[in-house]
Design a protein around this motif. Structure first.
Motif, mmCIF file in Angstrom:
data_model
loop_
_atom_site.group_PDB
_atom_site.id
_atom_site.type_symbol
_atom_site.label_atom_id
_atom_site.label_comp_id
_atom_site.label_asym_id
_atom_site.label_seq_id
_atom_site.Cartn_x
_atom_site.Cartn_y
_atom_site.Cartn_z
ATOM 1 N N TYR A 50 11.072 -0.845 12.749
ATOM 2 C CA TYR A 50 11.505 -1.228 14.090
ATOM 3 C C TYR A 50 10.300 -1.687 14.928
ATOM 4 N N GLU A 51 9.203 -0.923 14.819
ATOM 5 C CA GLU A 51 8.041 -1.219 15.670
ATOM 6 C C GLU A 51 7.194 -2.374 15.148
ATOM 7 N N CYS A 52 7.237 -2.633 13.845
ATOM 8 C CA CYS A 52 6.432 -3.718 13.258
ATOM 9 C C CYS A 52 7.348 -4.651 12.462
ATOM 10 N N PRO A 53 8.146 -5.486 13.159
ATOM 11 C CA PRO A 53 9.136 -6.303 12.439
ATOM 12 C C PRO A 53 8.517 -7.341 11.503
ATOM 13 N N ASP A 54 7.233 -7.668 11.691
ATOM 14 C CA ASP A 54 6.592 -8.675 10.816
ATOM 15 C C ASP A 54 6.063 -8.064 9.513
ATOM 16 N N THR A 78 2.073 10.961 12.010
ATOM 17 C CA THR A 78 1.452 10.054 12.980
ATOM 18 C C THR A 78 0.320 9.277 12.322
ATOM 19 N N GLY A 79 -0.427 9.957 11.436
ATOM 20 C CA GLY A 79 -1.527 9.294 10.720
ATOM 21 C C GLY A 79 -1.003 8.105 9.918
ATOM 22 N N ILE A 80 0.120 8.316 9.223
ATOM 23 C CA ILE A 80 0.724 7.235 8.423
ATOM 24 C C ILE A 80 1.149 6.083 9.337
ATOM 25 N N MET A 81 1.766 6.418 10.462
ATOM 26 C CA MET A 81 2.239 5.357 11.373
ATOM 27 C C MET A 81 1.063 4.574 11.947
ATOM 28 N N ASP A 82 0.021 5.281 12.356
ATOM 29 C CA ASP A 82 -1.150 4.583 12.928
ATOM 30 C C ASP A 82 -1.808 3.693 11.880
ATOM 31 N N PHE A 83 -1.936 4.221 10.654
ATOM 32 C CA PHE A 83 -2.581 3.450 9.582
ATOM 33 C C PHE A 83 -1.805 2.143 9.345
ATOM 34 N N ALA A 84 -0.471 2.249 9.239
ATOM 35 C CA ALA A 84 0.353 1.060 8.933
ATOM 36 C C ALA A 84 0.285 0.033 10.064
ATOM 37 N N LEU A 123 0.871 -1.187 0.000
ATOM 38 C CA LEU A 123 0.000 0.000 0.000
ATOM 39 C C LEU A 123 0.901 1.227 0.000
ATOM 40 N N PHE A 124 0.435 2.302 -0.634
ATOM 41 C CA PHE A 124 1.224 3.539 -0.697
ATOM 42 C C PHE A 124 0.615 4.561 0.266
ATOM 43 N N LYS A 126 -2.189 -0.457 12.195
ATOM 44 C CA LYS A 126 -3.511 -1.096 12.311
ATOM 45 C C LYS A 126 -3.866 -1.937 11.092
ATOM 46 N N SER A 127 -3.234 -1.667 9.955
ATOM 47 C CA SER A 127 -3.617 -2.322 8.698
ATOM 48 C C SER A 127 -3.296 -3.818 8.708
ATOM 49 N N ASP A 128 -4.145 -4.601 8.014
ATOM 50 C CA ASP A 128 -3.865 -6.036 7.852
ATOM 51 C C ASP A 128 -2.821 -6.270 6.763
#
Ligand code: 13P
Ligand code: SF4
Length: 310
Positions: A244-248, A216-222, A194-195, A224-226
């Motif tokens: 770093y925060e979402c290694p998966d 912050t909006g971009i970070m929150d979206f990423a 996703l872009f 929460k996104s599946d």
């Protein structure tokens, strides 16, 4: 000294001097790790208003520290690196906007927070990238002059067609240089991604986005996104923090060149030196000093932003 040892010294001095560290999320990981408050410009403005510490040390650019000073005028506010300015904030001044207003006086002047305090004195309300649309929609007046970022202004205009929004030709050099071709190339390389893009990018770039929002909006979206892969259309630090925060999940900066050198100029040694000076043990600190009249006049449009954006 290792990075960890320097961070520990900073944490000790921070406590000893009763200083709160505010860091914009474009700062490097090792700075975000020792900060008391991190976030986008809107969140940091709200945070600055409620801080109980005696001193504020801002890791970001000059207009952000100035905003913190206006919201907490009784505190000592320092900018960690005195050379960290935002080129967009210097593009327009009070004299120029007063002349535009005089020629078209019916418009409410909406200023992106990336402006100097002196320019804010002749504006009606501030906005940040996360609050711009909500605030413009909430204004009583349908005739708006939106300054200085014409890309953010264009994004607001498209999403608020009921208002007559006049734009001037300013913008962020870091975001505005991203091209449509770079986005299409990144999408071709990562077809599942996703872009996600900041509204300071050009309209033909935001038109290709799956999500448009503040840092912050971009970070929150990423988070929460599946989805598992993302192309990030804002400063490269956001892709790094997310990785770093979402290694998966996988995060790719849209180009390696989307770097704000002003945001990146601040280092851990700058923070250490500032805190040393605040503690009176040497070093050098750059304090934001503003006269009361400037604070009173410029703060009106920041208070209005917090009232309408909250
Ligand atoms: P945010 O409002 O997302 O914090 O953006 C600030 C900024 O300077 C973006 O370039
Ligand atoms: Fe200014 Fe752009 Fe840097 Fe943000 S990214 S601080 S708007 S130059």
């Amino acid at each position: 000294m290792t990075v960890r040892e320097l961070q520990d010294e900073i944490l000790k001095l921070k406590k000893e001097t009763n200083t709160a560290i505010l860091a914009h999320c474009y700062q490097a990981r090792e700075i975000v790790e020792i900060a008391d408050f991190t976030g986008d410009s809107y969140k940091l403005s709200v945070d600055a208003k409620g801080i109980s510490a005696e001193n504020i040390l801002f890791c970001g650019v000059h207009f952000m520290a100035e905003t913190a000073k206006m919201l907490s005028p009784q505190k000592h506010v320092y900018l960690a690196n005195k050379n960290a300015g935002c080129p967009m904030a210097e593009q327009m001044d009070a004299e120029m906007i007063s002349a535009v207003k005089a020629a078209d006086p019916e418009r409410t002047v909406v200023a992106y927070i990336n402006t100097t305090a002196s320019l804010k004195t002749v504006c009606d309300v501030c906005v940040t990238s996360s609050s711009a649309l909500k605030i413009v929609k909430a204004l009583d007046n349908d005739k708006i002059l939106f300054i200085p970022d014409c890309n953010l202004g264009d994004y607001v205009k498209k999403n608020c067609p009921e208002k007559d929004i006049k734009l001037l030709n300013g913008g962020c050099p870091t975001h505005a240089k991203v091209t449509e071709k770079e986005v299409l190339d990144a999408k071709a390389e990562h077809p599942e991604a996703l872009f996600l893009v900041h509204p300071e990018c050009q309209p033909k770039v935001t038109a290709l986005a799956d999500y448009v929002g503040s840092t912050t909006g971009i970070m929150d979206f990423a988070k929460k996104s599946d989805a598992k892969e993302f192309i990030i259309g804002t400063e490269t630090s956001i892709a790094e923090h997310l990785q770093y925060e979402c290694p998966d999940k996988k995060f790719y900066p849209v180009t390696k060149d989307i770097v704000c050198h002003n945001m990146k100029i601040t280092t851990l040694p700058d923070i250490y030196n500032s805190l040393l000076a605040i503690s009176g043990k040497g070093g050098e600190a750059f304090e934001i000093l503003m006269d009361d009249d400037l604070i009173t006049k410029a703060r009106r449009c920041i208070d209005e932003m917090i009232r309408l954006g909250g």
